[in-house]
Every structure is written in structure tokens, then in C-alpha cells.
Design a protein around this motif. Sequence first.
Motif, mmCIF file in Angstrom:
data_model
loop_
_atom_site.group_PDB
_atom_site.id
_atom_site.type_symbol
_atom_site.label_atom_id
_atom_site.label_comp_id
_atom_site.label_asym_id
_atom_site.label_seq_id
_atom_site.Cartn_x
_atom_site.Cartn_y
_atom_site.Cartn_z
ATOM 1 N N VAL A 2 0.852 -1.192 0.000
ATOM 2 C CA VAL A 2 0.000 0.000 0.000
ATOM 3 C C VAL A 2 0.890 1.244 0.000
ATOM 4 C CG1 VAL A 2 -1.852 1.216 1.205
ATOM 5 C CG2 VAL A 2 -1.758 -1.301 1.280
ATOM 6 N N GLU A 3 0.815 1.975 -1.093
ATOM 7 C CA GLU A 3 1.657 3.170 -1.274
ATOM 8 C C GLU A 3 0.891 4.422 -0.840
ATOM 9 O OE1 GLU A 3 3.099 3.329 -5.263
ATOM 10 O OE2 GLU A 3 4.210 5.201 -4.998
ATOM 11 N N TYR A 4 1.586 5.374 -0.288
ATOM 12 C CA TYR A 4 0.965 6.632 0.116
ATOM 13 C C TYR A 4 1.606 7.791 -0.635
ATOM 14 C CZ TYR A 4 5.199 6.749 3.039
ATOM 15 O OH TYR A 4 6.508 6.716 3.475
ATOM 16 N N VAL A 46 7.050 2.463 0.574
ATOM 17 C CA VAL A 46 7.593 3.821 0.709
ATOM 18 C C VAL A 46 8.173 4.271 -0.630
ATOM 19 C CG1 VAL A 46 9.337 5.249 1.851
ATOM 20 C CG2 VAL A 46 8.132 3.472 3.151
ATOM 21 N N ASP A 47 7.514 5.221 -1.261
ATOM 22 C CA ASP A 47 8.081 5.856 -2.452
ATOM 23 C C ASP A 47 8.888 7.038 -1.920
ATOM 24 O OD1 ASP A 47 8.346 7.791 -4.612
ATOM 25 O OD2 ASP A 47 6.977 6.543 -5.764
ATOM 26 N N THR A 48 10.193 7.061 -2.213
ATOM 27 C CA THR A 48 11.051 8.064 -1.582
ATOM 28 C C THR A 48 10.662 9.505 -1.969
ATOM 29 O OG1 THR A 48 12.661 7.562 -3.319
ATOM 30 C CG2 THR A 48 13.071 6.616 -1.157
ATOM 31 N N GLY A 49 9.881 9.655 -3.028
ATOM 32 C CA GLY A 49 9.464 11.002 -3.446
ATOM 33 C C GLY A 49 8.122 11.438 -2.896
ATOM 34 N N HIS A 50 7.508 10.616 -2.048
ATOM 35 C CA HIS A 50 6.146 10.906 -1.597
ATOM 36 C C HIS A 50 6.078 11.419 -0.161
ATOM 37 C CE1 HIS A 50 4.009 8.197 -4.823
ATOM 38 N NE2 HIS A 50 4.856 9.046 -5.351
ATOM 39 N N HIS A 51 6.828 12.469 0.122
ATOM 40 C CA HIS A 51 6.816 13.048 1.466
ATOM 41 C C HIS A 51 6.848 14.559 1.373
ATOM 42 C CE1 HIS A 51 8.617 9.029 1.731
ATOM 43 N NE2 HIS A 51 7.911 8.932 2.831
ATOM 44 N N PHE A 78 10.150 -0.426 -1.471
ATOM 45 C CA PHE A 78 10.411 0.966 -1.868
ATOM 46 C C PHE A 78 10.142 1.216 -3.342
ATOM 47 C CE2 PHE A 78 13.061 0.295 1.796
ATOM 48 C CZ PHE A 78 12.941 1.482 2.490
ATOM 49 N N HIS A 79 9.810 2.445 -3.626
ATOM 50 C CA HIS A 79 9.913 2.984 -4.971
ATOM 51 C C HIS A 79 11.049 3.991 -4.915
ATOM 52 C CE1 HIS A 79 5.745 2.089 -6.966
ATOM 53 N NE2 HIS A 79 6.567 1.059 -6.965
ATOM 54 N N PHE A 80 12.131 3.699 -5.603
ATOM 55 C CA PHE A 80 13.299 4.588 -5.593
ATOM 56 C C PHE A 80 13.166 5.704 -6.614
ATOM 57 C CE2 PHE A 80 16.406 0.920 -4.389
ATOM 58 C CZ PHE A 80 16.142 1.112 -3.051
ATOM 59 N N VAL A 119 12.384 0.566 -8.604
ATOM 60 C CA VAL A 119 12.610 1.920 -9.112
ATOM 61 C C VAL A 119 11.271 2.463 -9.592
ATOM 62 C CG1 VAL A 119 13.808 3.278 -10.871
ATOM 63 C CG2 VAL A 119 14.954 1.302 -9.837
ATOM 64 N N ASP A 120 10.989 3.736 -9.314
ATOM 65 C CA ASP A 120 9.810 4.386 -9.895
ATOM 66 C C ASP A 120 10.245 5.777 -10.330
ATOM 67 O OD1 ASP A 120 7.356 5.278 -10.685
ATOM 68 O OD2 ASP A 120 6.446 5.304 -8.692
ATOM 69 N N GLN A 121 10.703 5.860 -11.551
ATOM 70 C CA GLN A 121 11.231 7.129 -12.054
ATOM 71 C C GLN A 121 10.593 7.460 -13.388
ATOM 72 O OE1 GLN A 121 15.816 6.657 -10.444
ATOM 73 N NE2 GLN A 121 15.382 6.442 -12.601
HETATM 74 MN MN MN Z 1 5.569 5.202 -6.734
#
Ligand code: MN
Length: 397
Positions: free
Chosen positions: A184-186, A219-224, A246-248, A292-294
Motif C-alpha cells: 500500500v503506497e501513500y 515507501v516511495d522516496t518522493g512521496h513526502h 520501496f519505490h526509488f 525503481v519508480d522514475q
Molecule cells: Mn511510486
Amino acid sequence: MAMRTHEEIAAAALDQLAIELPSWGFANTGTRFGKFLQAAAATTLEEKFADAAQVHRLTGACPTLAFHVLWDLPGGVQDVSRVKALEGTHGVRAGSINPNLFQDQRYKHGSVGNPDPAVRAEALAHLRESVDVARQLGSRDISLWFADGSNYPGTQHIRQRKHWFAEALGMVHERLAPGQRMLVEYKPFEPAFYHTDIADWGMALLLSREAGPQAHVLVDTGHHYQSQNIEQIVAWLLDEQRLGGFHFNDRRYADDDLTLGSIDPYQVFRIFHEIQQFAWERGAAPDLAYMVDQSHNLKGKIEAMIQTVRTAQELWVKAALVDREALAGHQAACRLVEAERCLTDAFATDSRPLVTAWATARGLPADPFVAFRESGYLETITRERGDRNLASVTSYA
Ligand code: MN
Ligand code: RM4
Ligand code: MN
């Protein structure tokens, strides 16, 4: 126990790090304002597989490829055999399956949080089919990201939607086979700019707990929000046994989807440190999906992917070089500067030769970026795909 050399520490750490590539990272994508097309971008599933196979061949670290159902398997379970055939041809396996609940017109006011029960039912059906797709492909993880939210105060019933989410995620969980997981991604905002139904890790954790034991937080590192302490979130989720992966990517402002570590490599290092600290204390690595999610609009897609994978390896090795025994002693005695130096010394160590040594010992190119440039692959696909790419564009949220 004999002291291990840096080379040994690096090799053991790198042997453990598998990174999943996103199919959509090889496709033409854009910004809200326009798309700058790349002649070499992948359009078909076959091309995405071929490009991912290049990254795996050069880095030795990317055996799986994540899919977005709508973009890659528009026929759902009907397309499974096509994916299986491509797995065989390219030597890359199917990774996480991402349902797509944000692009269709009917999702204008949300998917499983939509006030219209018919839309909620359609969204649930798609989620369930995605679980079936994953099971038939032998993929462990279904990765859930919802664009659901609202843009103006008062326009949606926040608690009611929370209940609809809990209900839907519970039903998805019921569909999981043993061994499968739902992640579950936020994300705090975008595309919704007032409220997002799963806005942060706490909401994702509560929903995961309610859904069942096979649900974990992604945890998507860009979602904060700016300056949020991501490594603390990681540490807490690890401790709660609810971190799924993670999504990096990296970011400067919002969900920028830049290459990993391009803005703040120390942030990535601190996350890796928490994971490895946890593993050291438990005597076993946590079972996490590193994905990776770029989205690369300007950098070459395959090059950007190689860059991120190599950066992840370099930072992963730096984290492995932290003297954990010493750090534990310094923390217990509150020797602040000494404790902090355990991290900064490791971070300052040039890990590039260690990654290179690991790669060459495994028959991989010393520098995957240079090897890619020399391979001629880019020229070939630019020639083959150029004309078609100018005419057709893969969509992206
Ligand atoms: Mn993502
Ligand atoms: C979202 C989120 C999802 C990704 C989509 C395309 O912001 O990061 O993980 O699948 O973008
Ligand atoms: Mn994102």
C-alpha cells in the motif's frame, strides 16, 4: 571473528541487493505541460522487456520488471501468456503488478473511494483481476497506488471514503494466495490537491493492518513533505514488521521522479543504514522489494536507469561499511560525535571501486554506463523505433 575487508563487506552486501525496474520508466513520459519525445523510448511490452534486459545484463542487479496493468497488460489475465513468453526470451521475470485506477474517465472522483457504488465495484474488480494476473505470473507483490482524493474542502466525506478504502483493501487481501503480498503506497498530494485518501505512512499502515497480515506499506522516496524524516518512517515500519518495499527516485520539491540520489544521496544512505542496522541486529535481512519508480523526460531512459541502479549499489555499500559494533557502543554511551562519525565516515568512503570490483568479479562490465554507450544498443533502437515514436505516445499519469 576475523575482520572482514571492505571488498568482502561490499560483495556480501551487493549479492543481496536486487532492484526491480519499472516498465513505464522506459516509455515516453511527460510533464503536465508537454512531452519531449525520445526516439529510442519503448512503446511495446516487448521493447520494455528488451530495454530492462539491457540494464540487467550490464548491472547484474535487475532480474525483474514491474508492470502497470493498463499500460502493459490491457487484456488483464488474457495477456499473461504473452508476458510469460517474453520472460523466456529476455531472461527477465515479471515483478510487481500495479493496478491502474487513475486514468480512466470514470475515476474522475476516485476509484475505491468514489461515492458512486458502481465505480467502486469496477475498481474492485480491476484490483481482483490484478491479483489474479500476479498469481498467474508467479509475481509475489501487487503494488497499490491510489490517486483518490479531492480538490476542495467539504466536497468529499473523508471518513466515509476511509471506510470504503478499508472495505476494498480487505477484499483485495482475501483474494491473495498464500505467499502473495499487497503493498500500500501513500502520497501526500497530486493529483488531488486538497485531501488524498492515503496521504501518509500512518494511513497506509492502519489500512494495511486492517486488511490483513499480507498487506505492507510501500515507501516511495518522493512521496513526502519537505524535510520529513524518511529514515525514521522506515525504521518504524521495519519495527512494526510492515515495511513491504520501496519505490526509488529522488526529488527536490514534490514527486519529481528524478534519478536516485541525484539531489540528496545522504538521504538514501540514511534509509539504507536503517535497513542494514535492523538486519544486523536481527541476524537476517528483512524481505523488502526494492523497486525503481522514475520518469525521465530528458535523460536517456536506459542510461537513467543504469545510473539509478549503480547509485543504489554505491550507497548500499556505503551503508554496509558503517561500523555497527562501534556505533552501538557510542549510542549507548551517548558519545554523539563518535556515533555520528560512524555514519559520516562510511558515507565519505569512495565505494565506487568496491562496486567495480564486485562487478568485474562476476563478469559484469566495470562501468555499465560506458559499456552501454559502447554496445551500440541505443543506436539500434533509435533507428528501429524513431519513426513510430514520433507518431505514438505512451500515456503517463
Ligand atoms: Mn511510486
Ligand atoms: C504515482 C506513484 C505510483 C506510480 C504512478 C505512475 O505517483 O508513484 O507508484 O505507479 O505515479
Ligand atoms: Mn510517484
